[in-house]
Each structure stands twice: as C-alpha cells, then as structure tokens.
Design an enzyme around this catalytic site. Structure first.
Site, PDB file in Angstrom:
ATOM      1  N   ARG A  93       1.181  23.322  33.683  1.00  0.00           N
ATOM      2  CA  ARG A  93       1.671  22.634  34.870  1.00  0.00           C
ATOM      3  C   ARG A  93       0.552  22.039  35.732  1.00  0.00           C
ATOM      4  O   ARG A  93       0.799  21.141  36.516  1.00  0.00           O
ATOM      5  CB  ARG A  93       2.534  23.613  35.688  1.00  0.00           C
ATOM      6  CG  ARG A  93       3.014  23.132  37.027  1.00  0.00           C
ATOM      7  CD  ARG A  93       3.911  21.893  36.925  1.00  0.00           C
ATOM      8  NE  ARG A  93       4.375  21.464  38.240  1.00  0.00           N
ATOM      9  CZ  ARG A  93       3.633  20.810  39.132  1.00  0.00           C
ATOM     10  NH1 ARG A  93       2.363  20.517  38.855  1.00  0.00           N
ATOM     11  NH2 ARG A  93       4.135  20.455  40.295  1.00  0.00           N
ATOM     12  N   LYS A  94      -0.646  22.579  35.592  1.00  0.00           N
ATOM     13  CA  LYS A  94      -1.793  22.100  36.377  1.00  0.00           C
ATOM     14  C   LYS A  94      -1.450  21.937  37.860  1.00  0.00           C
ATOM     15  O   LYS A  94      -1.566  20.852  38.447  1.00  0.00           O
ATOM     16  CB  LYS A  94      -2.346  20.777  35.830  1.00  0.00           C
ATOM     17  CG  LYS A  94      -2.912  20.874  34.417  1.00  0.00           C
ATOM     18  CD  LYS A  94      -3.647  19.609  34.015  1.00  0.00           C
ATOM     19  CE  LYS A  94      -4.233  19.670  32.623  1.00  0.00           C
ATOM     20  NZ  LYS A  94      -3.223  19.590  31.542  1.00  0.00           N
TER      21      LYS A  94
HETATM   22  O1  S5P Z   1      -9.056  19.357  30.015  1.00  0.00           O
HETATM   23  C1  S5P Z   1      -7.952  19.340  29.484  1.00  0.00           C
HETATM   24  C2  S5P Z   1      -6.965  20.246  29.864  1.00  0.00           C
HETATM   25  C3  S5P Z   1      -5.753  20.249  29.193  1.00  0.00           C
HETATM   26  S1  S5P Z   1      -4.658  21.526  29.530  1.00  0.00           S
HETATM   27  N1  S5P Z   1      -7.671  18.456  28.487  1.00  0.00           N
HETATM   28  C4  S5P Z   1      -6.460  18.423  27.851  1.00  0.00           C
HETATM   29  O2  S5P Z   1      -6.293  17.611  26.933  1.00  0.00           O
HETATM   30  N2  S5P Z   1      -5.461  19.299  28.217  1.00  0.00           N
HETATM   31  C5  S5P Z   1      -4.116  19.259  27.584  1.00  0.00           C
HETATM   32  O3  S5P Z   1      -4.262  19.594  26.208  1.00  0.00           O
HETATM   33  C6  S5P Z   1      -3.418  17.911  27.628  1.00  0.00           C
HETATM   34  O4  S5P Z   1      -2.568  17.816  28.758  1.00  0.00           O
HETATM   35  C7  S5P Z   1      -2.629  17.889  26.328  1.00  0.00           C
HETATM   36  O5  S5P Z   1      -1.351  18.485  26.510  1.00  0.00           O
HETATM   37  C8  S5P Z   1      -3.439  18.768  25.387  1.00  0.00           C
HETATM   38  C9  S5P Z   1      -4.320  18.011  24.418  1.00  0.00           C
HETATM   39  O6  S5P Z   1      -3.558  17.243  23.534  1.00  0.00           O
HETATM   40  P1  S5P Z   1      -4.191  16.465  22.296  1.00  0.00           P
HETATM   41  O7  S5P Z   1      -3.004  15.763  21.692  1.00  0.00           O
HETATM   42  O8  S5P Z   1      -5.223  15.529  22.811  1.00  0.00           O
HETATM   43  O9  S5P Z   1      -4.770  17.517  21.367  1.00  0.00           O
END
Ligand code: S5P
Length: 266
Positions: A93-94
């Site tokens: 949810r950040k």
């Molecule tokens: O720094 C962050 C923190 C989070 S929680 N970078 C991110 O990418 N996330 C989350 O991790 C982002 O909201 C997404 O749901 C997931 C990465 O997804 P991907 O498809 O790039 O692996």
C-alpha cells in the site's frame, strides 16, 4: 558448522514481532525466498495467477487498488489460497500520510487492508507518526510493517541520510516494524530486520519506466531475505499464461534459494 535449523532458529529468536517469525518460518518450510508481485487488475486473473505460483512462494504481494472488480470475496479467496499454499499476504500500500489518516486508510475504506493483509508497507517520510498510526490498528491484529528505506527505481530520493533515518525509525518500533523494502542489507546483526528487495529479474534490466532489475544472485549477495518478482514471472496480463507463470516462479524460486542457501551455508 551451522545447520539449516540453526540459522533460522537464531534469526527467529531475535524477532519481537510474530509476523516476522512467520515469514522466516515460511521461508524455511518452503525453502523459498520468492515473493510474487501479483499485479493483475481483475479478480479472476489475479486468483488464477496466485493459485498457479502459490506452491513456489513464501509470500504474495498485492496492489488491491488496481483491481477493477475488487470485492471482499476476493480477500476471502486470497486467504483460502494463503492457507492452501502456505504463503504470507503483503499488500503493497505504501502509506505516506500523517498517523491519523493512515490509521483510517489502513482500517477502513473499500479495502480494509488491516483485516486481511499480514504485512503492509509505509514510507518513513512523514516521521514516526505514520508508524504509530498504523501500529494502533495493526499490532493487536498481529500484523507487521515494512518501511521503504530504498527504492529500485532510477533517481530514487530514498538514499543516504533518508535511508539511515528509516533504519533509526524502525529501531524505535521493533514491536511492529519487521524490516525494509531495500536494495541491500540494512541495520546490524542485533537488529536482524527482514530485507525484501523488488527490482528482480533474470532476463531484462529495465522496463522503460525507471524500473531497474538485478538477478536473484545479485540481490542475495547484497543481503536480501526475500526477492520480489512481478513481470519476470507473471508476464503481461493481456496474454496471461498461468502454466508459464508457474514454471517461471519455480525458476526464480530455485535461483533465489540456491544463492541464499549458499550465502548462509544452509
Ligand atoms: O522500490 C520499489 C518498491 C516496490 S514495493 N520498487 C518496486 O518495484 N516495488 C514494487 O515491486 C512495484 O510496485 C511492483 O509491484 C513490484 C515490481 O514489479 P516488477 O514487475 O517490476 O517486477
């Protein structure tokens, strides 16, 4: 020589928060440091995805505010899948507001996140009040909180003294804050915070929108405990292939566990 039980028992002993212990126990039981980020926007596809990857993960991460047909049956079914496959639910949810507002956002609204999500996360930006507001709602329910101490995206402002202040904040709330979203190990061995790392991919380096990927081996070498993988496993929702997602999840699970077991001599 430390045995596998020894490593996890030692870490579990250091945790004040029950959900932190549950995460470590789940990692140990399933021999998986993989969290799949299930970023699909319809209930049916999300649940199919979670059922497909569930056997290979210690955790499923959701963004419930992207689901167009969200209802409470979805969280009931998610809870059923969590019990069936033995994984922890993490609503990403950040939170980023003052204490009073986040306590309402966490407990109320359409999503009532505190009622079903085992862990959630918050930015440290507003100061200690954000943790106190979330703790007021979540602690009695046995929930845990992660602070975003660093981010995976290019140009992130969460660096240096901001990251350090997030660690200091977590130390003041060890009953509720279980660790960090971060790109490397933070805190010292007495703290033993959990480190969850997004921006993990085996095949590509970015997404053209600022995301930056490192391999499971690279993030484990940097000290992570849980690798968060989204599109590397799920692919795109438009062409959702649940068998492919399951086999990719297994591939990431094996890569992550091999690196983790070798680093910690399990
Ligand atoms: O720094 C962050 C923190 C989070 S929680 N970078 C991110 O990418 N996330 C989350 O991790 C982002 O909201 C997404 O749901 C997931 C990465 O997804 P991907 O498809 O790039 O692996």
């Amino acid at each position: 020589q430390r045995t596998e039980m020894g490593y996890f028992e030692q870490r579990i002993c250091l945790q004040q928060n029950k959900m932190a212990r549950t995460v470590l126990e789940t990692v140990q039981r399933k021999q998986s440091i993989l969290c799949v980020s299930a970023d699909f926007t319809t209930k049916d596809k999300l649940l199919k995805l979670v059922d497909a990857v569930g056997p290979h993960v210690c955790m499923i991460k959701t963004h419930v505010d992207i689901i167009s047909d969200f209802d409470h049956d979805l969280v009931t079914q998610l809870a059923t899948l969590s019990a069936k496959h033995d994984f922890v639910i993490f609503e990403d949810r950040k939170f980023a507001d003052i204490g009073n507002t986040v306590s309402l956002q966490y407990s109320s609204g359409v999503h009532r996140i505190a009622d079903w999500s085992h862990i959630t996360n918050a930015h440290a930006l507003p100061g200690d009040g954000i943790v106190n507001g979330l703790k007021k709602v979540g602690l009695d329910k046995g929930r845990g909180l992660l602070l975003l101490a660093e981010m995976s995206s290019a140009g992130s402002l969460a660096v240096g003294s901001y990251t350090q202040a997030s660690v200091d904040m977590a130390r003041r709330h060890k009953d509720f804050v279980i660790g960090f979203i971060a790109q490397r190990k933070l805190g010292d061995s007495d703290d033993d915070f959990l480190i969850l790392t997004p921006g993990v991919g085996l095949d590509v380096k970015g997404d053209g929108m600022g995301q930056q990927y490192r391999t499971p081996q690279e993030v484990v070498d940097a000290g992570t405990d849980v690798t968060i993988v989204g599109r590397g496993i799920t692919g795109s929702e438009a062409t959702a292939d649940f068998d492919k997602a399951a086999s990719e999840a297994l591939r990431y699970k094996q890569a992550g566990w091999e690196a983790f077991a070798s680093r910690h001599k399990l």
